[in-house]
Motif scaffolding. Structure first.
Motif, PDB file in Angstrom:
ATOM      1  N   GLY A  61       0.852  -1.288  -0.179  1.00 42.70           N
ATOM      2  CA  GLY A  61       0.122   0.022   0.219  1.00 42.70           C
ATOM      3  C   GLY A  61       0.709   1.364   0.156  1.00 42.70           C
ATOM      4  N   LYS A  62       2.179   1.195   0.284  1.00 41.71           N
ATOM      5  CA  LYS A  62       3.162   2.109   0.091  1.00 41.71           C
ATOM      6  C   LYS A  62       4.282   1.731  -0.873  1.00 41.71           C
ATOM      7  CE  LYS A  62       2.377   3.026   5.041  1.00 41.71           C
ATOM      8  NZ  LYS A  62       3.015   3.193   6.540  1.00 41.71           N
ATOM      9  N   TYR A  63       4.985   2.704  -1.378  1.00 41.38           N
ATOM     10  CA  TYR A  63       6.142   2.448  -2.079  1.00 41.38           C
ATOM     11  C   TYR A  63       7.323   2.379  -0.995  1.00 41.38           C
ATOM     12  CZ  TYR A  63       4.350   4.281  -6.508  1.00 41.38           C
ATOM     13  OH  TYR A  63       3.626   4.131  -7.564  1.00 41.38           O
ATOM     14  N   ILE A  64       7.791   1.137  -1.262  1.00 40.00           N
ATOM     15  CA  ILE A  64       9.087   0.672  -0.476  1.00 40.00           C
ATOM     16  C   ILE A  64      10.414   0.941  -1.308  1.00 40.00           C
ATOM     17  CG2 ILE A  64      10.119  -0.988   0.887  1.00 40.00           C
ATOM     18  CD1 ILE A  64       7.389  -2.714   0.621  1.00 40.00           C
ATOM     19  N   LEU A  65      11.506   1.930  -0.531  1.00 44.15           N
ATOM     20  CA  LEU A  65      12.557   1.814  -1.029  1.00 44.15           C
ATOM     21  C   LEU A  65      13.508   1.167  -0.043  1.00 44.15           C
ATOM     22  CD1 LEU A  65      12.914   5.847  -1.414  1.00 44.15           C
ATOM     23  CD2 LEU A  65      12.142   4.107  -3.023  1.00 44.15           C
ATOM     24  N   MET A  66      14.256   0.013  -1.069  1.00 42.30           N
ATOM     25  CA  MET A  66      15.034  -0.732  -0.095  1.00 42.30           C
ATOM     26  C   MET A  66      16.541  -0.976  -0.398  1.00 42.30           C
ATOM     27  SD  MET A  66      13.559  -4.826  -0.064  1.00 42.30           S
ATOM     28  CE  MET A  66      11.913  -4.355   0.787  1.00 42.30           C
ATOM     29  N   THR A  67      17.296  -1.289   0.472  1.00 40.37           N
ATOM     30  CA  THR A  67      18.824  -1.621   0.176  1.00 40.37           C
ATOM     31  C   THR A  67      18.921  -2.822   0.940  1.00 40.37           C
ATOM     32  OG1 THR A  67      19.520  -0.225   1.938  1.00 40.37           O
ATOM     33  CG2 THR A  67      19.433   0.801  -0.059  1.00 40.37           C
ATOM     34  N   PHE A  68      20.174  -3.502   0.398  1.00 37.12           N
ATOM     35  CA  PHE A  68      20.499  -4.839   1.131  1.00 37.12           C
ATOM     36  C   PHE A  68      22.118  -4.216   1.466  1.00 37.12           C
ATOM     37  CE2 PHE A  68      17.063  -5.956  -1.372  1.00 37.12           C
ATOM     38  CZ  PHE A  68      16.402  -6.909  -0.452  1.00 37.12           C
ATOM     39  N   MET A  69      22.381  -4.723   2.614  1.00 40.26           N
ATOM     40  CA  MET A  69      23.893  -4.288   3.241  1.00 40.26           C
ATOM     41  C   MET A  69      24.249  -5.199   4.506  1.00 40.26           C
ATOM     42  SD  MET A  69      22.967  -3.012   6.390  1.00 40.26           S
ATOM     43  CE  MET A  69      21.390  -2.279   7.133  1.00 40.26           C
ATOM     44  N   TYR A  70      25.550  -5.201   4.976  1.00 37.30           N
ATOM     45  CA  TYR A  70      25.724  -5.702   6.095  1.00 37.30           C
ATOM     46  C   TYR A  70      26.872  -4.628   7.013  1.00 37.30           C
ATOM     47  CZ  TYR A  70      30.135  -7.228   4.202  1.00 37.30           C
ATOM     48  OH  TYR A  70      31.411  -7.393   3.624  1.00 37.30           O
ATOM     49  N   THR A  71      26.418  -4.505   8.222  1.00 34.19           N
ATOM     50  CA  THR A  71      27.179  -3.613   8.933  1.00 34.19           C
ATOM     51  C   THR A  71      28.682  -3.482   9.146  1.00 34.19           C
ATOM     52  OG1 THR A  71      27.012  -4.411  11.143  1.00 34.19           O
ATOM     53  CG2 THR A  71      25.026  -3.099  10.192  1.00 34.19           C
ATOM     54  N   SER A  72      29.291  -4.753   8.847  1.00 35.30           N
ATOM     55  CA  SER A  72      30.857  -4.675   9.041  1.00 35.30           C
ATOM     56  C   SER A  72      31.489  -4.398   7.654  1.00 35.30           C
ATOM     57  CB  SER A  72      31.326  -6.038   9.708  1.00 35.30           C
ATOM     58  OG  SER A  72      30.746  -7.136   8.683  1.00 35.30           O
ATOM     59  N   CYS A  73      30.533  -4.145   6.523  1.00 33.37           N
ATOM     60  CA  CYS A  73      31.110  -3.995   5.405  1.00 33.37           C
ATOM     61  C   CYS A  73      31.871  -2.621   5.575  1.00 33.37           C
ATOM     62  CB  CYS A  73      29.959  -3.903   4.366  1.00 33.37           C
ATOM     63  SG  CYS A  73      30.454  -3.203   2.556  1.00 33.37           S
ATOM     64  N   GLY A  74      32.854  -2.662   4.916  1.00 33.70           N
ATOM     65  CA  GLY A  74      33.806  -1.410   5.172  1.00 33.70           C
ATOM     66  C   GLY A  74      34.167  -0.720   3.838  1.00 33.70           C
ATOM     67  N   ASP A  75      33.304  -0.916   2.655  1.00 31.37           N
ATOM     68  CA  ASP A  75      33.688  -0.240   1.318  1.00 31.37           C
ATOM     69  C   ASP A  75      32.343   0.297   0.829  1.00 31.37           C
ATOM     70  OD1 ASP A  75      32.585  -2.850   0.561  1.00 31.37           O
ATOM     71  OD2 ASP A  75      34.744  -3.390   0.034  1.00 31.37           O
ATOM     72  N   VAL A  76      31.495  -0.697   0.028  1.00 29.12           N
ATOM     73  CA  VAL A  76      30.494  -0.026  -0.466  1.00 29.12           C
ATOM     74  C   VAL A  76      29.282   0.279   0.400  1.00 29.12           C
ATOM     75  CG1 VAL A  76      28.600  -0.776  -2.247  1.00 29.12           C
ATOM     76  CG2 VAL A  76      30.908  -1.448  -2.815  1.00 29.12           C
ATOM     77  N   CYS A  77      28.930  -0.621   1.355  1.00 29.56           N
ATOM     78  CA  CYS A  77      27.813  -0.436   2.235  1.00 29.56           C
ATOM     79  C   CYS A  77      27.741   1.099   2.914  1.00 29.56           C
ATOM     80  CB  CYS A  77      27.469  -1.506   3.212  1.00 29.56           C
ATOM     81  SG  CYS A  77      27.390  -3.105   2.542  1.00 29.56           S
ATOM     82  N   PRO A  78      28.894   1.500   3.565  1.00 33.14           N
ATOM     83  CA  PRO A  78      28.528   2.988   3.928  1.00 33.14           C
ATOM     84  C   PRO A  78      28.183   3.987   2.953  1.00 33.14           C
ATOM     85  CG  PRO A  78      30.666   1.672   4.639  1.00 33.14           C
ATOM     86  CD  PRO A  78      30.163   0.960   3.824  1.00 33.14           C
ATOM     87  N   VAL A  79      28.759   3.773   1.867  1.00 37.93           N
ATOM     88  CA  VAL A  79      28.421   4.685   0.713  1.00 37.93           C
ATOM     89  C   VAL A  79      26.955   4.487   0.474  1.00 37.93           C
ATOM     90  CG1 VAL A  79      28.827   5.553  -1.784  1.00 37.93           C
ATOM     91  CG2 VAL A  79      30.746   4.686  -0.225  1.00 37.93           C
ATOM     92  N   LEU A  80      26.708   3.180   0.388  1.00 38.91           N
ATOM     93  CA  LEU A  80      24.984   2.946  -0.257  1.00 38.91           C
ATOM     94  C   LEU A  80      24.292   3.635   0.937  1.00 38.91           C
ATOM     95  CD1 LEU A  80      22.897   1.306  -1.566  1.00 38.91           C
ATOM     96  CD2 LEU A  80      23.545  -0.319   0.130  1.00 38.91           C
ATOM     97  N   GLU A  81      24.574   3.450   2.188  1.00 39.40           N
ATOM     98  CA  GLU A  81      23.697   3.810   3.185  1.00 39.40           C
ATOM     99  C   GLU A  81      23.631   5.489   3.390  1.00 39.40           C
ATOM    100  OE1 GLU A  81      21.099   2.136   4.660  1.00 39.40           O
ATOM    101  OE2 GLU A  81      21.842   0.564   2.987  1.00 39.40           O
ATOM    102  N   GLN A  82      24.788   5.869   3.243  1.00 36.57           N
ATOM    103  CA  GLN A  82      24.712   7.488   3.270  1.00 36.57           C
ATOM    104  C   GLN A  82      24.149   8.138   2.193  1.00 36.57           C
ATOM    105  OE1 GLN A  82      26.587   9.489   5.855  1.00 36.57           O
ATOM    106  NE2 GLN A  82      25.093  10.924   4.557  1.00 36.57           N
ATOM    107  N   ASN A  83      24.111   7.680   0.955  1.00 30.55           N
ATOM    108  CA  ASN A  83      23.293   8.163  -0.047  1.00 30.55           C
ATOM    109  C   ASN A  83      22.076   7.618   0.155  1.00 30.55           C
ATOM    110  OD1 ASN A  83      25.356   8.977  -1.563  1.00 30.55           O
ATOM    111  ND2 ASN A  83      25.665   7.035  -2.741  1.00 30.55           N
ATOM    112  N   PHE A  84      21.429   6.467   0.900  1.00 31.11           N
ATOM    113  CA  PHE A  84      20.201   6.393   1.198  1.00 31.11           C
ATOM    114  C   PHE A  84      19.698   7.369   2.110  1.00 31.11           C
ATOM    115  CE2 PHE A  84      17.226   2.531   2.542  1.00 31.11           C
ATOM    116  CZ  PHE A  84      16.486   2.827   1.364  1.00 31.11           C
ATOM    117  N   ALA A  85      20.511   8.058   3.240  1.00 38.40           N
ATOM    118  CA  ALA A  85      20.284   9.052   3.948  1.00 38.40           C
ATOM    119  C   ALA A  85      19.768  10.208   3.237  1.00 38.40           C
ATOM    120  CB  ALA A  85      21.425   9.200   4.979  1.00 38.40           C
TER     121      ALA A  85
END
Length: 202
Positions: A66-90
């Motif tokens: 009933g809503k639009y869901i924006l979704m990412t997939f990550m893991y918190t100990s990731c030191g390269d792509v995930c922080p960039v992904l989540e910063q851009n999600f922010a």
């Protein structure tokens, strides 16, 4: 001479036709791009899954229909792509108007490492990136089969590596109110996602 020219022209036309067909109208120049085009064309429906968020609260993906869901997939100990992904999600999160956020659009970051990403770990990660735990949730899928079903449906590639981490692809996934995947955006272009939402929500 004329016959040679006709032959060259025929070969050129045949080559361009093959290029057009094999790249889906000159769109898919890489295997990853071809995968995205095919997924957006098929619009697979998100399977059922139970998640546990950073507040140790349980919720189901179907509850978000009933809503639009924006979704990412990550893991918190990731030191390269995930922080960039989540910063851009922010950045996306901060640019969605408050009157729309939570009512018409929700954000969900799913860790595919439930063994290590406990609610308390996710809470710390949420605080770091400014996720509020309501309109933007960080969560894990504890059931291995449900997790694999979600990853497989959206063709999220997750491969354990020799360092105890994962090799994985990263993107912003858009799920429509019917629970179907409609769009996949490059994780390095958050403004494109905001502009896309702007065409029909803001």
């Amino acid at each position: 001479m004329l016959r040679k020219s006709v032959g060259i022209l025929f070969a050129l036309v045949a080559g361009l036709t093959l290029l057009w067909v094999s790249t889906d109208g000159l769109q898919a120049f890489t295997a990853e791009k071809a995968r995205i085009i095919e997924l957006e064309r098929e619009q697979p429906k998100l399977p059922s899954a139970t998640l546990i968020d950073s507040d140790s609260e349980t919720f189901h993906l179907r509850e978000l229909e009933g809503k639009y869901i924006l979704m990412t997939f990550m893991y918190t100990s990731c030191g390269d792509v995930c922080p960039v992904l989540e910063q851009n999600f922010a950045e996306i999160y901060e640019n969605i108007p408050k009157e729309v956020l939570g009512k018409e659009v929700v954000l969900v970051s799913i860790s595919f490492d439930p063994e290590n990403d406990s609610p308390s770990v996710l809470k710390s990660y949420s605080n770091h990136f400014g996720a509020d735990g309501e309109q933007w949730k960080m969560a894990t899928i504890q059931d291995e089969q449900e997790l694999q079903d979600v990853l497989k449906t959206l063709e999220v590639i997750v491969i354990p590596n020799e360092y105890g981490g994962y090799e994985h692809n990263s993107a912003f996934y858009v799920i429509n109110p019917d629970g179907k995947l409609t769009n996949i955006f490059d994780y390095q272009t958050p403004q494109t996602v905001v502009e896309y939402l702007d065409t029909f929500l803001f």
